[in-house]
Design a protein around this motif. Structure first.
Motif, PDB file in Angstrom:
ATOM      1  N   GLY A 127     -49.302  17.555 -51.825  1.00 15.61           N
ATOM      2  CA  GLY A 127     -49.101  17.577 -50.381  1.00 15.61           C
ATOM      3  C   GLY A 127     -50.258  16.924 -49.643  1.00 15.61           C
ATOM      4  N   LEU A 128     -51.486  17.206 -50.075  1.00 10.02           N
ATOM      5  CA  LEU A 128     -52.654  16.577 -49.453  1.00 10.02           C
ATOM      6  C   LEU A 128     -52.603  15.065 -49.609  1.00 10.02           C
ATOM      7  CD1 LEU A 128     -55.619  18.935 -50.494  1.00 10.02           C
ATOM      8  CD2 LEU A 128     -54.610  18.682 -48.219  1.00 10.02           C
ATOM      9  N   GLY A 129     -52.215  14.625 -50.818  1.00 15.35           N
ATOM     10  CA  GLY A 129     -52.145  13.190 -51.063  1.00 15.35           C
ATOM     11  C   GLY A 129     -51.022  12.521 -50.292  1.00 15.35           C
ATOM     12  N   PHE A 130     -49.870  13.184 -50.256  1.00 18.87           N
ATOM     13  CA  PHE A 130     -48.708  12.621 -49.582  1.00 18.87           C
ATOM     14  C   PHE A 130     -48.911  12.502 -48.069  1.00 18.87           C
ATOM     15  CE2 PHE A 130     -44.551  12.682 -52.125  1.00 18.87           C
ATOM     16  CZ  PHE A 130     -45.205  12.313 -53.280  1.00 18.87           C
ATOM     17  N   ALA A 131     -49.806  13.320 -47.538  1.00 15.43           N
ATOM     18  CA  ALA A 131     -49.933  13.465 -46.085  1.00 15.43           C
ATOM     19  C   ALA A 131     -50.062  12.151 -45.332  1.00 15.43           C
ATOM     20  CB  ALA A 131     -51.124  14.370 -45.766  1.00 15.43           C
ATOM     21  N   ASN A 132     -50.810  11.225 -45.876  1.00 14.50           N
ATOM     22  CA  ASN A 132     -51.136  10.018 -45.108  1.00 14.50           C
ATOM     23  C   ASN A 132     -50.490   8.741 -45.639  1.00 14.50           C
ATOM     24  OD1 ASN A 132     -53.265  11.020 -43.071  1.00 14.50           O
ATOM     25  ND2 ASN A 132     -53.973  11.868 -45.004  1.00 14.50           N
ATOM     26  N   ILE A 133     -49.641   8.865 -46.648  1.00 11.72           N
ATOM     27  CA  ILE A 133     -49.038   7.658 -47.220  1.00 11.72           C
ATOM     28  C   ILE A 133     -48.125   6.960 -46.217  1.00 11.72           C
ATOM     29  CG2 ILE A 133     -47.447   6.802 -48.982  1.00 11.72           C
ATOM     30  CD1 ILE A 133     -48.624   8.811 -50.917  1.00 11.72           C
ATOM     31  N   PHE A 134     -47.235   7.726 -45.564  1.00 16.01           N
ATOM     32  CA  PHE A 134     -46.308   7.112 -44.601  1.00 16.01           C
ATOM     33  C   PHE A 134     -47.067   6.410 -43.473  1.00 16.01           C
ATOM     34  CE2 PHE A 134     -43.403   6.508 -41.227  1.00 16.01           C
ATOM     35  CZ  PHE A 134     -42.106   6.608 -41.681  1.00 16.01           C
ATOM     36  N   PRO A 135     -47.969   7.105 -42.750  1.00 16.47           N
ATOM     37  CA  PRO A 135     -48.661   6.424 -41.656  1.00 16.47           C
ATOM     38  C   PRO A 135     -49.532   5.257 -42.115  1.00 16.47           C
ATOM     39  CG  PRO A 135     -49.571   8.627 -42.011  1.00 16.47           C
ATOM     40  CD  PRO A 135     -48.318   8.544 -42.807  1.00 16.47           C
ATOM     41  N   LEU A 136     -50.093   5.344 -43.330  1.00 16.19           N
ATOM     42  CA  LEU A 136     -50.924   4.243 -43.821  1.00 16.19           C
ATOM     43  C   LEU A 136     -50.086   3.007 -44.126  1.00 16.19           C
ATOM     44  CD1 LEU A 136     -53.443   6.155 -46.098  1.00 16.19           C
ATOM     45  CD2 LEU A 136     -54.027   4.741 -44.119  1.00 16.19           C
ATOM     46  N   ILE A 137     -48.963   3.200 -44.829  1.00 15.27           N
ATOM     47  CA  ILE A 137     -48.084   2.056 -45.103  1.00 15.27           C
ATOM     48  C   ILE A 137     -47.619   1.433 -43.792  1.00 15.27           C
ATOM     49  CG2 ILE A 137     -45.840   1.348 -46.035  1.00 15.27           C
ATOM     50  CD1 ILE A 137     -46.179   3.374 -48.247  1.00 15.27           C
ATOM     51  N   PHE A 138     -47.227   2.286 -42.857  1.00 15.30           N
ATOM     52  CA  PHE A 138     -46.730   1.815 -41.558  1.00 15.30           C
ATOM     53  C   PHE A 138     -47.795   1.007 -40.826  1.00 15.30           C
ATOM     54  CE2 PHE A 138     -45.243   1.844 -37.286  1.00 15.30           C
ATOM     55  CZ  PHE A 138     -43.877   2.075 -37.305  1.00 15.30           C
ATOM     56  N   SER A 139     -48.983   1.582 -40.686  1.00 17.16           N
ATOM     57  CA  SER A 139     -50.029   0.922 -39.895  1.00 17.16           C
ATOM     58  C   SER A 139     -50.574  -0.322 -40.571  1.00 17.16           C
ATOM     59  CB  SER A 139     -51.169   1.902 -39.609  1.00 17.16           C
ATOM     60  OG  SER A 139     -51.772   2.347 -40.808  1.00 17.16           O
ATOM     61  N   ILE A 140     -50.726  -0.277 -41.893  1.00 15.26           N
ATOM     62  CA  ILE A 140     -51.226  -1.449 -42.621  1.00 15.26           C
ATOM     63  C   ILE A 140     -50.264  -2.619 -42.473  1.00 15.26           C
ATOM     64  CG2 ILE A 140     -51.636  -2.379 -44.934  1.00 15.26           C
ATOM     65  CD1 ILE A 140     -52.852   0.378 -45.659  1.00 15.26           C
ATOM     66  N   THR A 141     -48.971  -2.323 -42.541  1.00 11.88           N
ATOM     67  CA  THR A 141     -47.965  -3.385 -42.414  1.00 11.88           C
ATOM     68  C   THR A 141     -47.946  -3.949 -41.002  1.00 11.88           C
ATOM     69  OG1 THR A 141     -46.629  -2.190 -44.045  1.00 11.88           O
ATOM     70  CG2 THR A 141     -45.573  -4.009 -42.895  1.00 11.88           C
ATOM     71  N   VAL A 142     -47.958  -3.077 -39.996  1.00 12.10           N
ATOM     72  CA  VAL A 142     -47.957  -3.539 -38.611  1.00 12.10           C
ATOM     73  C   VAL A 142     -49.224  -4.335 -38.304  1.00 12.10           C
ATOM     74  CG1 VAL A 142     -48.074  -2.797 -36.197  1.00 12.10           C
ATOM     75  CG2 VAL A 142     -46.415  -1.752 -37.742  1.00 12.10           C
ATOM     76  N   ILE A 152     -40.975  -4.794 -37.522  1.00 10.97           N
ATOM     77  CA  ILE A 152     -41.486  -4.012 -38.648  1.00 10.97           C
ATOM     78  C   ILE A 152     -41.178  -2.530 -38.454  1.00 10.97           C
ATOM     79  CG2 ILE A 152     -43.598  -3.240 -39.798  1.00 10.97           C
ATOM     80  CD1 ILE A 152     -44.720  -6.068 -39.341  1.00 10.97           C
ATOM     81  N   SER A 153     -41.370  -2.043 -37.234  1.00  9.33           N
ATOM     82  CA  SER A 153     -41.076  -0.638 -36.944  1.00  9.33           C
ATOM     83  C   SER A 153     -39.614  -0.323 -37.214  1.00  9.33           C
ATOM     84  CB  SER A 153     -41.408  -0.321 -35.485  1.00  9.33           C
ATOM     85  OG  SER A 153     -42.784  -0.500 -35.229  1.00  9.33           O
ATOM     86  N   GLY A 154     -38.731  -1.229 -36.819  1.00  7.47           N
ATOM     87  CA  GLY A 154     -37.306  -1.029 -37.063  1.00  7.47           C
ATOM     88  C   GLY A 154     -36.978  -0.945 -38.542  1.00  7.47           C
TER      89      GLY A 154
END
Length: 205
Positions: A127-142, A152-154
């Motif tokens: 859970g600790l590891g999973f916490a930031n994967i979504f926002p990191l992938i999102f922000s790195i891509t944007v 990209i957001s869409g």
């Protein structure tokens, strides 16, 4: 509602379905969208599979775990996101991405250990590891293509459909083998995301 907002009309054309999907020709964007697809799927695998594992292997009441255990997993995610906001103030996103994926891999491996305490520790660490994967992938891509942020957001939001496709794969594997071995599916998913930590952006549209 009373806040004044100065709206500025963008010079570029608004995002369309065609402009969104055209970005999938960019290898980096395609892989990162697949990363979101896989991530959402394996997070649901865990939130639904862990209660069944604890019930079948350790005799923990499924109703009790459903109320408390999922809270245990998501409290770890909540804690991880608070910590992530602090860590990102002094660690680069790509470095933190590698760290948080490594933590997720460790947690998932601990779930395979046939010991109740170790398994629970693995759930929390995951859970600790999973916490930031979504926002990191999102922000790195944007951040790699800020001029295409809308498209990209869409794509990223559409990719949460992975939550409907990946959990049944875990169910099929668990039915064919065992509940514990069903966790090979989320482990394979996090292995794919680990590969994404080594992919460099291609900013050309």
């Amino acid at each position: 509602a009373l806040t004044r907002i100065q709206e500025v009309k963008a010079d570029k054309e608004p995002a369309t379905l065609a402009s969104c999907f055209s970005l999938l020709s960019n290898r980096f964007v395609l892989l990162m969208v697949l990363g979101i697809f896989v991530y959402v799927g394996i997070e649901i695998c865990l939130s639904s599979g862990v209660p069944i594992l604890l019930s079948s292997h350790y005799g923990i009441d499924l109703k009790t775990w459903g109320l408390l255990g999922n809270a245990f997993f998501f409290i770890a995610i909540l804690t991880g996101r608070f910590l992530g906001s602090v860590i990102l103030s002094w660690v680069k996103p790509h470095s933190f991405f590698r760290m948080t994926v490594a933590l997720s891999v460790l947690g998932l491996l601990l779930i395979f250990v046939d010991n109740q305490v170790v398994t629970l520790a693995g759930v929390f660490i995951t859970g600790l590891g999973f916490a930031n994967i979504f926002p990191l992938i999102f922000s790195i891509t944007v951040d790699s293509m800020p001029e295409r942020a809308n498209e990209i957001s869409g794509l990223m939001v559409t990719a949460i459909a992975g939550g409907a496709f990946i959990p049944p794969l875990m169910g099929l594997l668990a039915d064919a083998t065992s509940v514990r071995l069903g966790f090979i599916v989320p482990l394979a998913g996090i292995a794919f995301i680990a590969l994404l930590t080594m992919v460099k952006p291609k900013t050309q549209s």
